[in-house]
Design an enzyme around this catalytic site. Structure first.
Site, PDB file in Angstrom:
ATOM      1  N   SER A 231      70.717 -33.590 102.887  1.00 48.23           N
ATOM      2  CA  SER A 231      72.014 -32.748 103.423  1.00 48.23           C
ATOM      3  C   SER A 231      72.663 -33.623 104.725  1.00 48.23           C
ATOM      4  O   SER A 231      72.012 -34.211 105.346  1.00 48.23           O
ATOM      5  CB  SER A 231      71.409 -31.695 103.550  1.00 48.23           C
ATOM      6  N   ASN A 232      73.785 -33.075 104.624  1.00 52.03           N
ATOM      7  CA  ASN A 232      74.551 -33.521 106.014  1.00 52.03           C
ATOM      8  C   ASN A 232      75.044 -32.196 106.630  1.00 52.03           C
ATOM      9  O   ASN A 232      75.238 -31.119 106.159  1.00 52.03           O
ATOM     10  CB  ASN A 232      75.634 -34.015 105.754  1.00 52.03           C
TER      11      ASN A 232
END
Length: 763
Positions: A231-232
Site C-alpha cells: 500500500s501507499n
C-alpha cells in the site's frame, strides 16, 4: 425528489435514514451508534450479500460446500488453523461495548435477510441461502484475510530455500538492494543496506540478524521433509499545503476481487460523523476514513507476528479434533485437526513424522483488536486516535493520521512478539524453548513520528527504522521504489493541493527499469522484431503507460528473465507447494524471483543464472522469448505492442473461476491499465503466468483537513456486488485512468446528490 423506500425491521432503537449518492454510496444517519452500525450491516447485506456469505465460508472452512473439490485444500487448511473456534473465542472475549458493535452490525445483516428479498445472481445460481450472521462471523472474515495470508508464507519459503541452497545464498539474496531506503522513522533519513551484515562474518544485529541466525532454520528444515499486498500513504503538513492544513492520501494494494474487499460508506450519529472505506463483513472504518476532526489510513507495516515451529513426531500427545468438510459434487473429507501449546498444526501428521505449527498473535489468545472500531470513529485528535489504537492486535500496520488542529503523525500499531532472531528467517525447532515468545514490544516503544521537520510522512511498506532501533520488527519489507517516487514527487511540489495528490496517484514511473533497460539496450538483436523492441526501449521514458510500447517490451522481457531464473536446477525442490499446502497460499517461484531479480542484475550476481554466459546470455534469451510473446499476442507490428493491451484488469467472480459458463453473468468488463507492481500506481501481474492484473490499488483516496467536501476517492468497480446493479462497475473507468470522484461529506451536498433513499424504522 428521489424515491424513498421504507422498511420496518426488528432491532432498531430509532429510525435510520440511508441516502445513496449518484454512485450508490450509502450515507447513513441515525441518533444512536447502535442504529448506525445496524444500518451498516443492513446496507452491506443489500449490496454484498454474496461476498459476506463466501468470505464467511472461507473463514469457517465451508467454501467447498459451494465451490466444490477445488476448494477442499483451502477448507482443510482453515480448519487446521482453527479460524472458526478462534473467531468465536475472540467475539466472546470482547467487552460489552465492543461486542455490542458487532452484534448491532449482525442484527442489521439479519434484518435484511428477514425481508426475504430476491437473492443476488451469484447466490441464486449457486442455490445458496445465507444463514444468519453473528458477531463471531465479523471476527472470522477479518481473521481469514490477515492470518491465512500473512508472513508465515514467506518464512516457509525462506526455510525451504535455505534447505535447498544453504544459508549463505539466502542471506545474500535478502541483502541485495540496489537503492538506499527512505526510512519511515525518522523521515527522511536514508538507510543503505550493508551486504556484510548478511554474511557469516557479520554480527547478529537487532534489526534482522545475520546469516548465522538462519542456522536454527536449517536444523528445523532438515526435520521437515518434502513429502502475493502492499500500500501507499503519505501525509503533508499544513506548512506545505495551499490551505495551511494537512492533506492525507494513499491507496491499499490487495488482490483484485469481485466484488472489492472495501466498501465506501458514511456513518453519522450523535457520537460521530465518519466516512471512509469499510472492510466488508466488519463494522466501522478500521483502515481508511475521517470524521469531523481526524483522518486516518494504514499501510501494511510488514510486522513479524507469526512464527512456524517444526515439531518432531509425538504420537498421541497433541489434542485432536476431527472435522468433516462437505464438498459440493464430491465426497466429504475428514480432517484431523491438532492443537499444541504454541498453536495449531498446519502441515504434517504429529503421529507419523515432523509437522509444522503456526504461532500467530491472533490465534495464541483471543484478539481484542476489533474493540477499537467504535472509539476510533469519535476521536478528536491524532493523539486520541493513537491512544485508541493501542488496542489493535493484527495485522501490524503503519498508521498515518492528520487532524484539523494541524498535526500529522505516524505510529506502528499492532502486537509484535519478542523472541529469538532466528524466527525471522523461517521455521525454527520446536523441540527447544530457545525460540519461544517472551512477551510483546511495548506500544510506547513502537516507532512513531510527529510533524517531521520536512513536513512529510511517507509509507509504502518499506523499512520502518534503522539499525539503531532496539527491537526486531520484521524482515520482509517491500522494495523502496514507491516510497522513493512519492517522496521525490512531494519534494518537488509547491504548496500542495488535492489535485496534486490525485496526480501523484497516477505516477507510473518504473525505477526498476533504470536497472534493466541499459542492459537490454546493450544486447544484439537477432531479427527485425528484436531490433524494433530494442528501439522502443531506446526512446522510452520509463513511464508504464497503457499505450506505451517500451513498457510492454520491458515487462515481457523482465517476466521472461524471471521464468528463466525460476528454472535453475537448484530450485527444483521449491517449485511446488508442500503436501496439503493450498495453492491459494502458495506463491509461484517466478514471482519470488521477481522480488530478487532487479537486485541480482544490478549487482551482476549470477547466483541463480543457470546459463554459463551469465546475465548477458540470460537477457538475450529473455529478449527472444519476450518478443515471441508480443508477436503471438499482439501481432508483428511493433507499434501495436502496447502495455495496456496485455496488462488488463479483468477480475473474476469466485464462482466464475469454477463455473466458466457463469462468468458472462457475474464478471465485470475488462479494462487495460498501466503501472506495474513497484510503481506508485501499482498493478502487479502473476509473473510467469500471463499479464492479467492480479494485485493492485483496491481504493484510492485524498482527505483534505481544510475542507472535507474537497476530499476524493475511487474503487476499482463500484459499491454494489450485485452484477445487475448499475453500481456494480460504474467507477471502473475512473479508477483505471487514475482519476478520483468526490467524497460527499456535508449533509446538504449529500441531499443534493441523493439518487435513492431508504428509511429503516423499528418494527
Amino acid at each position: 425528489m428521489p424515491r424513498v423506500d421504507e422498511h420496518r425491521v426488528v432491532g432498531l432503537h430509532d429510525d435510520v435514514v440511508v441516502r445513496r449518492d449518484e454512485w450508490g454510496i450509502p450515507h447513513l444517519r441515525a441518533e444512536h451508534p447502535h442504529d448506525v452500525f445496524f444500518g451498516q450491516g443492513f446496507v452491506q447485506a443489500e449490496d454484498r450479500l454474496g461476498q459476506l456469505e463466501y468470505d464467511r465460508r472461507r473463514a469457517l472452512g465451508r467454501w467447498a460446500e459451494v465451490a466444490g473439490p477445488s476448494a477442499v485444500a483451502f477448507d482443510v487448511f482453515t480448519r487446521r488453523c482453527g479460524l472458526g473456534p478462534a473467531a468465536q473465542r475472540e467475539a466472546e472475549a470482547l467487552d460489552p461495548d465492543a461486542r455490542g458493535v458487532l452484534d448491532a452490525y449482525a442484527a442489521g445483516v439479519n434484518a435484511y435477510l428477514a425481508l426475504g428479498a430476491p437473492l443476488p445472481p451469484d447466490l441464486e445460481r449457486a442455490q445458496v441461502r445465507p444463514e444468519p450472521w453473528t458477531a463471531a462471523d465479523c471476527c472470522a472474515v477479518f481473521l481469514v484475510r490477515h492470518v491465512v495470508f500473512a508472513n508465515w508464507q514467506r518464512k516457509l519459503w525462506r526455510g525451504r530455500l535455505a534447505a535447498a541452497l544453504g544459508t549463505d545464498v539466502v542471506a545474500r539474496l535478502e541483502g541485495i538492494q540496489p537503492r538506499d531506503i527512505p526510512l519511515i522513522v525518522p523521515p527522511p533519513e536514508l538507510f543503505a543496506v550493508d551486504p556484510s551484515r548478511f554474511d557469516h562474518s557479520g554480527i547478529d544485529r537487532p534489526s534482522t540478524g545475520g546469516a548465522e541466525s538462519i542456522g536454527p532454520v536449517i536444523d528445523a528444515m532438515t526435520e521437515q521433509g518434502e513429502p502475493t499486498t502492499g500500500s501507499n500513504s503519505w501525509a503533508i503538513h499544513g506548512s506545505r499545503t495551499a490551505s495551511g492544513l494537512p492533506l492525507l492520501a494513499g491507496d491499499p494494494h490487495r488482490f483484485l476481487e469481485v466484488p472489492n474487499v472495501y466498501y465506501q460508506c458514511h456513518l453519522v450519529c450523535d457520537m460521530f460523523d465518519a466516512i471512509g472505506l469499510a472492510f466488508v463483513g466488519v463494522p466501522g472504518l478500521p483502515h481508511f476514513g475521517h470524521n469531523a476532526h481526524v483522518a486516518w489510513c494504514v499501510t501494511n507495516g510488514n510486522g513479524d507476528y507469526q512464527d512456524l515451529f517444526v515439531e518432531r513426531a509425538s504420537p498421541g500427545r497433541t489434542p485432536e479434533r476431527r472435522e468433516v468438510v462437505a464438498v459440493r459434487g464430491g465426497a466429504s473429507v475428514e480432517v484431523e485437526c491438532h492443537e499444541t501449546a504454541r498453536g495449531p498444526v498446519v502441515f504434517g501428521d504429529p503421529d507419523a513424522g515432523s509437522y509444522l505449527v503456526l504461532r500467530s498473535t491472533a490465534l495464541t489468545e483471543p484478539s481484542t483488536g476489533l474493540s477499537v472500531l467504535a472509539p476510533m470513529l469519535a476521536v478528536s485528535s491524532v493523539d486520541a486516535l493513537e491512544a485508541v489504537m493501542e488496542g489493535w492486535v493484527d495485522p501490524v500496520n503503519n498508521l498515518v493520521s492528520a487532524d484539523v488542529h494541524g498535526d500529522i503523525s505516524y505510529r506502528t500499531v499492532g502486537r509484535i512478539p519478542v523472541r529469538d532472531r532466528a524466527s525471522a528467517w523461517g521455521p525454527v525447532p520446536g523441540w527447544t524453548d530457545a525460540h519461544d515468545w517472551q512477551g510483546v514490544v511495548a506500544y510506547d516503544d513502537l516507532p512513531r513520528a510527529r510533524n517531521p521537520d520536512d513536513g512529510v510522512i511517507v509509507t509504502a511498506n518499506q523499512r520502518i527504522v534503522g539499525d539503531d532501533y532496539p527491537h526486531y520488527l520484521g524482515l520482509d519489507y517491500a522494495h523502496p521504489d514507491r516510497a522513493i517516487r512519492v517522496r521525490a514527487r512531494l519534494d518537488a511540489l509547491g504548496p500542495a493541493t488535492v489535485s496534486d495528490m490525485a496526480d501523484m496517484h497516477r505516477d507510473r514511473r518504473s525505477l526498476a527499469a533504470d536497472v534493466w533497460v541499459p542492459r537490454l539496450l546493450a544486447l544484439v538483436a537477432s531479427d527485425t522484431w528484436e531490433a524494433g523492441a530494442i528501439d522502443a526501449l531506446r526512446g522510452w521514458d520509463r513511464e508504464m503507460l497503457p499505450e506505451s510500447t517500451g513498457a510492454a517490451v520491458y515487462m515481457v522481457v523482465r517476466d521472461a528473465a524471471c521464468r528463466l531464473l525460476a528454472h535453475h536446477p537448484s530450485l527444483a525442490s521449491v517449485r511446488a507447494p508442500l503436501p496439503d499446502e493450498p495453492t491459494a497460499t502458495f506463491v509461484p517461484l517466478e514471482l519470488r524471483m521477481w522480488v530478487f531479480a532487479t537486485g541480482l542484475l544490478a549487482a551482476d550476481d549470477a547466483t541463480l543464472v543457470a546459463d554459463p554466459g551469465g546475465w548477458d546470455a540470460l537477457l538475450a534469451r529473455a529478449l527472444s522469448e519476450g518478443v515471441a510473446v508480443l508477436r503471438t499476442g499482439l501481432g508483428d507490428v511493433v507499434d501495436a505492442w502496447q502495455w495496456g493491451k496485455l496488462h488488463r484488469a479483468m477480475p473474476r467472480h469466485p464462482l466464475g473461476h469454477i463455473h466458466p459458463d457463469w462468468a458472462a453473468t457475474l464478471d465485470p468488463p475488462w479494462i487495460g491499465v498501466g503501472g506495474e507492481s513497484d510503481t506508485v500506481m501499482s498493478a502487479g501481474h502473476p509473473v510467469g503466468h500471463g499479464f492479467t492484473v492480479t494485485g493492485t490499488s483496491v481504493a484510492r483516496y485524498v482527505f483534505d483537513c481544510a475542507d472535507w467536501d474537497s476530499s476524493r476517492w475511487v474503487v476499482p468497480l463500484g459499491t454494489s456486488g450485485v452484477a445487475t446493479s448499475p453500481h456494480f462497475a460504474d467507477q471502473q473507468s475512473t479508477w483505471a485512468a487514475g482519476e478520483l470522484l468526490p467524497m460527499r461529506y456535508s449533509w446538504p451536498s449529500i441531499e443534493a446528490a441523493t439518487s435513492t433513499a431508504t428509511v429503516l424504522r423499528p418494527a
